[in-house]
Design an enzyme around this catalytic site. Structure first.
Site, PDB file in Angstrom:
ATOM      1  N   LYS A 111       0.818  -1.217   0.000  1.00  0.00           N
ATOM      2  CA  LYS A 111       0.000   0.000   0.000  1.00  0.00           C
ATOM      3  C   LYS A 111       0.852   1.267   0.000  1.00  0.00           C
ATOM      4  O   LYS A 111       0.463   2.276  -0.578  1.00  0.00           O
ATOM      5  CB  LYS A 111      -0.972   0.004   1.189  1.00  0.00           C
ATOM      6  N   LYS A 194      -5.820  -6.800  -8.000  1.00  0.00           N
ATOM      7  CA  LYS A 194      -7.058  -7.082  -7.258  1.00  0.00           C
ATOM      8  C   LYS A 194      -8.146  -6.048  -7.573  1.00  0.00           C
ATOM      9  O   LYS A 194      -7.831  -4.864  -7.721  1.00  0.00           O
ATOM     10  CB  LYS A 194      -6.674  -7.051  -5.772  1.00  0.00           C
ATOM     11  N   LYS A 197     -12.216  -1.200  -4.252  1.00  0.00           N
ATOM     12  CA  LYS A 197     -13.187  -0.102  -4.267  1.00  0.00           C
ATOM     13  C   LYS A 197     -12.510   1.255  -4.419  1.00  0.00           C
ATOM     14  O   LYS A 197     -13.148   2.221  -4.818  1.00  0.00           O
ATOM     15  CB  LYS A 197     -14.105  -0.151  -3.043  1.00  0.00           C
TER      16      LYS A 197
HETATM   17  N1  AQP Z   1     -10.853  -8.292  -4.973  1.00  0.00           N
HETATM   18  C1  AQP Z   1     -11.195  -8.968  -3.893  1.00  0.00           C
HETATM   19  N2  AQP Z   1     -11.472 -10.291  -3.984  1.00  0.00           N
HETATM   20  C2  AQP Z   1     -11.838 -10.990  -2.858  1.00  0.00           C
HETATM   21  N3  AQP Z   1     -11.958 -10.440  -1.635  1.00  0.00           N
HETATM   22  C3  AQP Z   1     -11.704  -9.129  -1.505  1.00  0.00           C
HETATM   23  N4  AQP Z   1     -11.725  -8.283  -0.450  1.00  0.00           N
HETATM   24  C4  AQP Z   1     -11.392  -7.045  -0.871  1.00  0.00           C
HETATM   25  N5  AQP Z   1     -11.134  -7.039  -2.196  1.00  0.00           N
HETATM   26  C5  AQP Z   1     -11.312  -8.324  -2.628  1.00  0.00           C
HETATM   27  C6  AQP Z   1     -12.090  -8.661   0.916  1.00  0.00           C
HETATM   28  O1  AQP Z   1     -13.024  -7.687   1.392  1.00  0.00           O
HETATM   29  C7  AQP Z   1     -12.867  -7.551   2.803  1.00  0.00           C
HETATM   30  C8  AQP Z   1     -12.909  -6.101   3.195  1.00  0.00           C
HETATM   31  O2  AQP Z   1     -11.837  -5.432   2.644  1.00  0.00           O
HETATM   32  P1  AQP Z   1     -11.367  -4.008   3.202  1.00  0.00           P
HETATM   33  O3  AQP Z   1     -12.381  -2.994   2.903  1.00  0.00           O
HETATM   34  O4  AQP Z   1     -11.000  -4.107   4.641  1.00  0.00           O
HETATM   35  O5  AQP Z   1     -10.047  -3.696   2.465  1.00  0.00           O
HETATM   36  P2  AQP Z   1      -9.383  -4.250   1.198  1.00  0.00           P
HETATM   37  O6  AQP Z   1      -9.109  -5.713   1.317  1.00  0.00           O
HETATM   38  O7  AQP Z   1      -8.186  -3.389   0.943  1.00  0.00           O
HETATM   39  O8  AQP Z   1     -10.521  -4.038   0.093  1.00  0.00           O
HETATM   40  P3  AQP Z   1     -10.551  -3.024  -1.133  1.00  0.00           P
HETATM   41  O9  AQP Z   1     -11.903  -3.124  -1.735  1.00  0.00           O
HETATM   42  O10 AQP Z   1      -9.361  -3.271  -2.011  1.00  0.00           O
HETATM   43  O11 AQP Z   1     -10.436  -1.636  -0.400  1.00  0.00           O
HETATM   44  P4  AQP Z   1      -9.407  -0.455  -0.660  1.00  0.00           P
HETATM   45  O12 AQP Z   1      -9.593  -0.109  -2.101  1.00  0.00           O
HETATM   46  O13 AQP Z   1      -9.827   0.631   0.264  1.00  0.00           O
HETATM   47  O14 AQP Z   1      -8.032  -0.974  -0.347  1.00  0.00           O
HETATM   48  C9  AQP Z   1     -11.576  -8.264   3.186  1.00  0.00           C
HETATM   49  O15 AQP Z   1     -11.921  -9.480   3.861  1.00  0.00           O
HETATM   50  C10 AQP Z   1     -10.904  -8.570   1.870  1.00  0.00           C
HETATM   51  O16 AQP Z   1     -10.149  -9.787   1.911  1.00  0.00           O
END
Ligand code: AQP
Length: 332
Positions: A111, A194, A197
């Site tokens: 990150k 990946k 959001k």
């Molecule tokens: N692409 C993905 N495929 C499967 N699982 C996913 N998760 C996130 N993206 C994927 C799962 O969603 C849960 C919550 O995630 P988070 O909001 O704590 O943070 P993250 O993993 O960093 O998700 P994002 O959507 O990528 O958020 P940003 O963009 O803010 O970094 C977790 O259980 C994660 O495994």
């Protein structure tokens, strides 16, 4: 019944990746666990969040969780910043965790990217707050994606060191709950990245609030390669975009890649994308509709979160207070 804690950042609208990798499992776990689900706004600000949008995104995330089927009567849904015990315990954990442990965390490296000197201190100690999120409820099971396994190991190291340093058996061991085949959904623009959001490109993801036309258009435009779909999963090797679309189809249809390819293998992407769009719309449209219905009454969503925060604090406050007593703080 075992107690579960899991969180999601309100760093944007939840995506199909969040749904297949996390939220769908959260709903299922409600049948046989005591569940605490948390919109982790404290974690979200470890990278910049527009203050005008953060509150709205927190509410939108809560509405989407309710629409997915989280039951706020039988379980607890709340936003993290409203339960101060998380931060109280996180500070103690900042003083327990060793720099060497945090230096090994691969998510920070990913990150922070190349500009590490400019990353926030919050991003660096993010795993300590995550350990506090879980241990402040003495939760023992945490449903996570495979990418979070390292953070849970660190949480257990912190719990053990606390217990050792203060000569107690206060914090339990946490068990990661990695459910089903690893559902890792990748970007629609780049099959090696990946789906996120917070990705700057809205075309890279399907949001749980997208309408049917938007979903169909995004899938039609999803990056693919010129070859037809292979007949077996072995043929997906080296074809990340094809693998991703087949994986999404399999996860939504609750089957596996072999079954999807038995039906669609050997054909071009055109008809497969049409089938995938129809399936995605069928699964997501009811969620999008219910999210919109919930958001038409923002006060109602806020009330659910506030009630959840009160119930969460009833569990967390005494545990944080006991940790502070063990550390040697005078009661306030
Ligand atoms: N692409 C993905 N495929 C499967 N699982 C996913 N998760 C996130 N993206 C994927 C799962 O969603 C849960 C919550 O995630 P988070 O909001 O704590 O943070 P993250 O993993 O960093 O998700 P994002 O959507 O990528 O958020 P940003 O963009 O803010 O970094 C977790 O259980 C994660 O495994």
């Amino acid at each position: 019944m075992q107690r579960i804690l899991s969180g999601i950042q309100p760093s944007g609208v939840p995506t199909l990746g969040n749904y297949l990798g996390a939220l769908r499992n959260w709903v299922a776990l409600q049948h046989d666990h005591e569940c605490l689900y948390c919109v982790v706004d404290l974690h979200a600000i470890t990278v910049w969040q527009d203050p005008h949008q953060l509150a709205a995104q927190t509410r939108e995330m809560a509405a989407a969780l309710l629409a997915c089927g989280i039951d706020p009567e039988r379980h607890v849904l709340f936003h993290q910043s409203a339960v101060h015990a998380h931060v109280r315990l996180a500070w103690i954990f900042n003083c327990i965790a060793r720099l060497g442990w945090l230096n090994r965390m691969t998510q920070f490296k990913d990150k922070a990217g190349k500009d590490r000197e400019n990353a926030s201190a919050g991003l660096y100690v993010y795993p300590n707050l995550m350990a506090a999120d879980i241990l402040v409820y003495h939760a023992t099971r945490v449903p996570v994606g495979d990418d979070q396994r390292q953070h849970l190991e660190l949480a257990n190291d912190i719990a053990q060191k606390f217990n050792h340093d203060y000569g107690v058996e206060f914090f339990p061991t946490i068990e990661p709950l990695i459910l089903g085949p690893a559902a890792r959904v990748m970007s629609l623009r780049d099959g090696t990245k990946k789906m996120s959001k917070s990705d700057p490109s809205d075309q890279s993801r399907i949001n749980l609030t997208d309408d049917a036309d938007t979903i169909a258009l995004k899938i039609r435009r999803a990056k693919t390669d010129p070859e037809p779909l292979p007949e077996t999963p072995a043929g997906l090797e080296g074809r990340p975009e094809a693998r991703n679309l087949v994986g999404i189809y399999a996860a939504l249809a609750e089957t596996d890649a072999a079954a999807v390819l038995a039906e669609h293998g050997g054909k071009g992407f055109g008809p497969f994308k049409e089938a995938l769009a129809a399936l995605t719309i069928a699964r997501l449209e009811p969620i999008a509709e219910e999210t919109r219905r919930r958001l038409a009454d923002p006060g109602g969503v806020d009330a659910v979160l506030r009630k959840g925060a009160r119930r969460a604090a009833e569990i967390a406050d005494p545990i944080a207070a006991e940790a502070e007593r063990l550390v040697g703080f005078l009661p306030g």
